[in-house]
Design a protein around this motif. Structure first.
Motif, PDB file in Angstrom:
ATOM      1  N   GLU A  28      -9.240 -10.647 187.994  1.00 35.30           N
ATOM      2  CA  GLU A  28      -8.094 -11.040 187.166  1.00 35.30           C
ATOM      3  C   GLU A  28      -8.338 -12.394 186.504  1.00 35.30           C
ATOM      4  OE1 GLU A  28      -5.634  -9.395 186.274  1.00 35.30           O
ATOM      5  OE2 GLU A  28      -5.124  -7.868 187.755  1.00 35.30           O
ATOM      6  N   MET A  29      -7.639 -12.604 185.387  1.00 30.98           N
ATOM      7  CA  MET A  29      -7.686 -13.877 184.680  1.00 30.98           C
ATOM      8  C   MET A  29      -6.258 -14.398 184.483  1.00 30.98           C
ATOM      9  SD  MET A  29     -10.633 -13.359 181.757  1.00 30.98           S
ATOM     10  CE  MET A  29      -9.938 -11.844 181.103  1.00 30.98           C
ATOM     11  N   LEU A  30      -6.142 -15.708 184.463  1.00 30.81           N
ATOM     12  CA  LEU A  30      -4.845 -16.347 184.262  1.00 30.81           C
ATOM     13  C   LEU A  30      -4.508 -16.358 182.758  1.00 30.81           C
ATOM     14  CD1 LEU A  30      -2.497 -17.947 185.639  1.00 30.81           C
ATOM     15  CD2 LEU A  30      -3.752 -20.036 185.026  1.00 30.81           C
ATOM     16  N   TYR A  31      -3.332 -15.854 182.424  1.00 30.31           N
ATOM     17  CA  TYR A  31      -2.897 -15.831 181.027  1.00 30.31           C
ATOM     18  C   TYR A  31      -2.323 -17.212 180.674  1.00 30.31           C
ATOM     19  CZ  TYR A  31      -0.091 -14.600 176.912  1.00 30.31           C
ATOM     20  OH  TYR A  31       0.476 -14.543 175.655  1.00 30.31           O
ATOM     21  N   THR A  32      -2.906 -17.858 179.670  1.00 33.55           N
ATOM     22  CA  THR A  32      -2.504 -19.231 179.317  1.00 33.55           C
ATOM     23  C   THR A  32      -1.659 -19.320 178.053  1.00 33.55           C
ATOM     24  OG1 THR A  32      -4.593 -19.566 178.109  1.00 33.55           O
ATOM     25  CG2 THR A  32      -4.527 -20.214 180.451  1.00 33.55           C
ATOM     26  N   GLY A  33      -1.370 -18.174 177.434  1.00 38.04           N
ATOM     27  CA  GLY A  33      -0.481 -18.215 176.277  1.00 38.04           C
ATOM     28  C   GLY A  33      -1.080 -17.592 175.039  1.00 38.04           C
ATOM     29  N   ALA A  34      -0.284 -17.625 173.970  1.00 31.61           N
ATOM     30  CA  ALA A  34      -0.716 -17.003 172.714  1.00 31.61           C
ATOM     31  C   ALA A  34      -0.336 -17.895 171.536  1.00 31.61           C
ATOM     32  CB  ALA A  34      -0.081 -15.623 172.554  1.00 31.61           C
ATOM     33  N   GLU A  35      -1.059 -17.693 170.457  1.00 33.11           N
ATOM     34  CA  GLU A  35      -0.774 -18.427 169.223  1.00 33.11           C
ATOM     35  C   GLU A  35      -0.709 -17.426 168.067  1.00 33.11           C
ATOM     36  OE1 GLU A  35      -2.620 -22.052 166.466  1.00 33.11           O
ATOM     37  OE2 GLU A  35      -3.486 -21.583 168.425  1.00 33.11           O
ATOM     38  N   VAL A  36       0.288 -17.636 167.200  1.00 37.56           N
ATOM     39  CA  VAL A  36       0.437 -16.767 166.034  1.00 37.56           C
ATOM     40  C   VAL A  36       0.053 -17.549 164.788  1.00 37.56           C
ATOM     41  CG1 VAL A  36       2.029 -15.416 164.631  1.00 37.56           C
ATOM     42  CG2 VAL A  36       2.265 -15.420 167.125  1.00 37.56           C
ATOM     43  N   LYS A  37      -0.776 -16.950 163.968  1.00 38.97           N
ATOM     44  CA  LYS A  37      -1.153 -17.571 162.687  1.00 38.97           C
ATOM     45  C   LYS A  37      -0.701 -16.664 161.563  1.00 38.97           C
ATOM     46  CE  LYS A  37      -5.080 -19.488 160.103  1.00 38.97           C
ATOM     47  NZ  LYS A  37      -4.407 -20.771 159.903  1.00 38.97           N
ATOM     48  N   VAL A  38       0.125 -17.186 160.679  1.00 34.32           N
ATOM     49  CA  VAL A  38       0.628 -16.424 159.537  1.00 34.32           C
ATOM     50  C   VAL A  38      -0.191 -16.771 158.311  1.00 34.32           C
ATOM     51  CG1 VAL A  38       2.593 -16.055 158.008  1.00 34.32           C
ATOM     52  CG2 VAL A  38       2.969 -16.280 160.472  1.00 34.32           C
ATOM     53  N   LYS A  39      -0.736 -15.750 157.670  1.00 32.09           N
ATOM     54  CA  LYS A  39      -1.487 -15.945 156.432  1.00 32.09           C
ATOM     55  C   LYS A  39      -0.624 -15.511 155.263  1.00 32.09           C
ATOM     56  CE  LYS A  39      -6.211 -15.522 158.219  1.00 32.09           C
ATOM     57  NZ  LYS A  39      -7.517 -14.811 158.075  1.00 32.09           N
ATOM     58  N   ASP A  40      -0.146 -16.504 154.496  1.00 30.52           N
ATOM     59  CA  ASP A  40       0.693 -16.220 153.327  1.00 30.52           C
ATOM     60  C   ASP A  40       0.619 -17.411 152.396  1.00 30.52           C
ATOM     61  OD1 ASP A  40       2.716 -15.863 151.437  1.00 30.52           O
ATOM     62  OD2 ASP A  40       4.002 -14.799 152.843  1.00 30.52           O
ATOM     63  N   SER A  41      -0.007 -17.214 151.258  1.00 29.21           N
ATOM     64  CA  SER A  41      -0.207 -18.318 150.319  1.00 29.21           C
ATOM     65  C   SER A  41       1.076 -18.714 149.601  1.00 29.21           C
ATOM     66  CB  SER A  41      -1.285 -17.943 149.287  1.00 29.21           C
ATOM     67  OG  SER A  41      -0.880 -16.770 148.573  1.00 29.21           O
ATOM     68  N   THR A  42       2.112 -17.858 149.635  1.00 30.77           N
ATOM     69  CA  THR A  42       3.354 -18.161 148.905  1.00 30.77           C
ATOM     70  C   THR A  42       4.326 -19.000 149.737  1.00 30.77           C
ATOM     71  OG1 THR A  42       4.436 -16.117 149.642  1.00 30.77           O
ATOM     72  CG2 THR A  42       3.138 -16.011 147.610  1.00 30.77           C
TER      73      THR A  42
END
Length: 770
Positions: A28-42
């Motif tokens: 098992e591995m420890l879950y350290t979180g997530a990051e969201v990246k939004v790609k939108d030039s407008t």
């Protein structure tokens, strides 16, 4: 290396962080979180960041929480091991303090990606693409989600039902001008839901009792091209006929002594037990309440069109009467077409009750203490929901730290109050709000003993009105407010101090204050979703106005008028307290306050009476200065250590405060603050020989150069039933120093015990300062 403490600290932190992974199950591995990246030039940078934050809040599960960058709760969970019993220290440490590890195997990346996809499409990004990628290292794993949105769809047309089809369609069509959905706006499912709720709410106001928002349909056509949509709003064909009809009120039944065991009686009441009063049928064989209270409280009358606003106002006013523990209401179809019978089931509190309260208190003079209150109440003394309260109290207040330590304050007293849930006036006044107006009469007595100094008797009588326009606005008008204060004892120590500072005599002089008072409160701070919230309290105090004008009193000419051998006070006093709260994030805000107080003595008075004067400094004021020690102006009363510090008071006040608040961990909140302010006099204090007692205490055009300033840090502990506050502050500008030397930032020296003793002020208080 062995003598370098920083190395030890880094090693401890590293061990603290790494030790959490060695307890994980094999593979098992420890879950350290997530990051969201939004790609939108407008999108702008700020809008993109906001959208990313909103998306990250949707992701599940959440990783183990961090405190100062460390997963302390997970660490305690691990070191507790497997307790052998369901109690004891190890069980408490593991299950109450600790938190089990969030494993990477618990993360469903496809499910989370679908959540983000749906969120983006609900916001009008119909061509969104979402991907997920995980990263692992040292038995830790995180996930990166990439959301490519493309151009957002906008609304081209909003189509409402034809106005000439049915009556309900006509009503809905007429609401178009107030629509949230407008051409050119970005498509947003949240706006569509809000529009449906708004239409449903308005229909309820117009008598459509059985209608609900599920009967409204909004169809979306996204095939028209050019990244646009057409919206079609309509009433569903399967909507029941009764939901399309307007209903009126028929009979109104009231059960003032309702209990669950009386259910059969409420369905089929005995005709002999019904009292008919105007439009109401009251089932109250014991005649507990006079029927007139229902006429004043309920908005519905027979024949009225059902209205959700009147429905809610009636319930609010019944609750605000203060005599009913539970209020229940329902509507049932009557025998006649499109009519409703209204039923109100009211469960009263016990008519008489006694309550004992033990309170923790803090005040502006930096005193903390406790108070015991015993209250006896009769909630319906005259049969019209009037509240009679008799109370006695006793308490003590001590200064935990400060020069007045040992000069404790002891208080005992009592109060009798009578509250009528209506306006009692010579002319008829109608209140259209959901809050019942109140007429209040009070009479009270308090004996206050300030140990080693003096004791005072205080009598007060008030009669006035209290009412709310709505949940945000409140008024309080005392038509008359009479306050009489006289000394009981004065110690030799205090008399000696009067010889050195004649202004202290004002505290123990007899005082007679009478006249109207008024205050107005506005706040929207209960709307926690708002980023900007405000609080304002303004008050006006007029004392001896008519009496002074009619008698021609003029203290400057020696024409002082006495009532019962006491010179009455004549003054005008105003105070404005404005607060502004800026929500910076979910767990932080910036709180700001400005206080402006002006008291103007005239006629029979040369200065404000002591109990109506302004003070500055202390736990809820300028926290880097001793309580009530600042001013007036640049005046400084140098008192020998061990002697009591007298309160400095003034006729004018200016105070400015700003405080950054942020949650550190659960119930613990930190704060950084800056306070500024001072008080001033209208006229110079003079002794019997005409000498000025407090030089430079009078207001001048350079008042802004005389502001005291402090700064500090604090912790707040939110125990739900109270907030315990600790602040540590120190002055950075001292107004009593020569002009040009008042800023003392360059003299701050935390390493000096002398500086700490002279400057550091610790405040312990209950509640926020503002």
């Amino acid at each position: 290396m062995r003598n370098n403490p920083i190395i030890y600290i880094l090693l401890v932190i590293f061990a603290f962080g790494c030790s959490n992974t060695k307890y994980l199950p094999e593979g098992e591995m420890l879950y350290t979180g997530a990051e969201v990246k939004v790609k939108d030039s407008t999108l702008s940078k700020s809008d993109r960041k906001e959208m990313e934050q909103e998306m990250e809040d949707l992701l599940r599960p959440r990783p183990n929480r961090k405190i100062l960058g460390l997963r302390a709760k997970l660490y305690f969970y691990n070191i507790a091991g497997e307790p052998k019993k369901n109690k004891g220290f190890r069980h408490w440490l593991k299950n109450k303090v600790g938190e089990p590890p969030v494993l990477f195997s618990q993360v469903d990346m496809d499910y989370n990606a679908d959540l983000l996809q749906n969120y983006a499409e609900n916001k009008g990004y119909f061509k969104t693409r979402t991907s997920a990628d995980s990263t692992s290292h040292n038995r830790r794993a995180s996930v990166d989600y990439t959301v490519t949105t493309g151009k957002r769809y906008t609304i081209r047309n909003v189509n409402y039902p034809p106005a000439d089809s049915t009556k309900i369609d006509s009503v809905i069509s007429g609401l178009k001008r107030w629509s949230i959905l407008k051409s050119g706006n970005p498509y947003d499912l949240g706006d569509i839901k809000e529009q449906r709720e708004q239409i449903d709410k308005i229909l309820k106001y117009k008598g459509y009792y059985y209608f609900n928002l599920d009967y409204l349909l909004v169809q979306v056509d996204s095939t028209i091209g050019n990244k646009q949509v057409d919206l079609f709003l309509k009433v569903k064909e399967e909507t029941p006929e009764k939901a399309k009809q307007v209903y009126t009120i028929n009979d109104i039944y009231i059960y003032p002594n309702y209990s669950i065991s009386d259910k059969e009686q409420t369905i089929n009441p005995d005709k002999d037990s019904i009292t008919v009063y105007k439009d109401f049928k009251i089932i109250d064989p014991d005649h507990t309440f006079r029927p007139v209270i229902y006429d004043r409280t309920l908005y519905f009358k027979k024949g009225d069109i059902y209205n959700r606003k009147d429905h809610n106002l009636s319930l609010n006013r019944l609750v605000n009467l203060g005599v009913f523990k539970f209020v229940k209401n329902e509507f049932r179809p009557a025998d006649s077409t499109n009519t409703l019978n209204a039923y109100y089931y009211l469960s009263p509190y016990p008519k008489k009750s006694i309550r004992v309260e033990l309170l923790g208190k803090t005040n502006s003079a930096n005193y903390n203490g406790t108070e015991l209150n015993v209250n006896w109440s009769n909630r319906n003394i005259f049969g019209g929901a009037e509240l009679l309260t008799l109370s006695v109290f006793g308490g003590m207040e001590v200064q935990v730290a400060g020069q007045n330590k040992g000069y404790n304050v002891y208080r005992v007293g009592g109060e009798a109050s009578l509250d009528w849930p209506r306006f009692i006036t010579p002319f008829k006044v109608h209140s259209a709000s959901g809050f019942v107006p109140h007429t209040q009469a009070k009479i009270s007595y308090e004996y206050q003993n300030r140990r080693k100094l003096y004791s005072l008797n205080s009598f007060r009588a008030q009669f006035g009105y209290k009412w709310k326009e709505n949940i945000k606005k409140e008024h309080n008008l005392n038509v008359f407010d009479i306050n009489y204060v006289s000394p009981a004892t004065v110690t030799d120590l205090y008399r000696e101090r009067i010889d050195g500072d004649p202004s202290l005599k004002n505290v123990i002089e007899k005082q007679l204050i009478f006249g109207p008072t008024y205050s107005y409160n506005y706040t929207n701070t209960m709307q926690e979703y708002k980023r900007h919230t405000f609080y304002y309290k303004g008050s006006l105090d007029l004392s001896g106005t008519l009496t002074g004008l009619l008698s021609g009193a003029n203290v400057k000419k020696g024409d002082t008028i006495r009532i019962l051998d006491v010179p009455f006070s004549q003054f005008i006093k105003m105070e404005h307290d404005f607060r502004y709260y800026l929500k910076l994030s979910r767990n932080s805000q910036l709180a700001n306050r400005i206080i402006v107080g002006v008291g103007m003595p005239y006629g029979n008075s040369g200065e404000l009476p002591y109990i109506r004067q302004f003070f500055s400094g202390g736990t809820n004021s300028l926290r880097g200065f001793r309580a009530r020690s600042i001013g007036p102006g640049t005046y400084r009363d140098d008192i020998d250590e061990g002697s009591f510090l007298p309160d400095q008071s003034g006729d004018l006040k200016l105070e400015l405060n700003t405080e950054y608040r942020a949650t550190i961990y659960k119930i613990i909140e930190g704060a950084v603050f800056v306070d500024a302010g001072n008080i001033w006099l209208w006229n110079d204090n003079r002794d019997e020989d005409g000498n000025i007692i407090k030089p430079d205490g009078r207001i001048s055009k350079d008042f802004y150069k005389q502001l005291a300033v402090d700064t500090g840090i604090g912790l707040r502990f939110d125990f739900s039933f109270l907030i315990l506050r600790t602040d540590l502050a120190f002055p950075i500008r001292k107004p009593w120093l020569p002009e040009g030397d008042r800023w003392v930032l360059d003299r701050i020296n935390f390493g000096s015990s002398t500086w700490r003793k002279e400057n550091l002020v610790f405040n312990l208080a209950i509640g926020y300062p503002f």
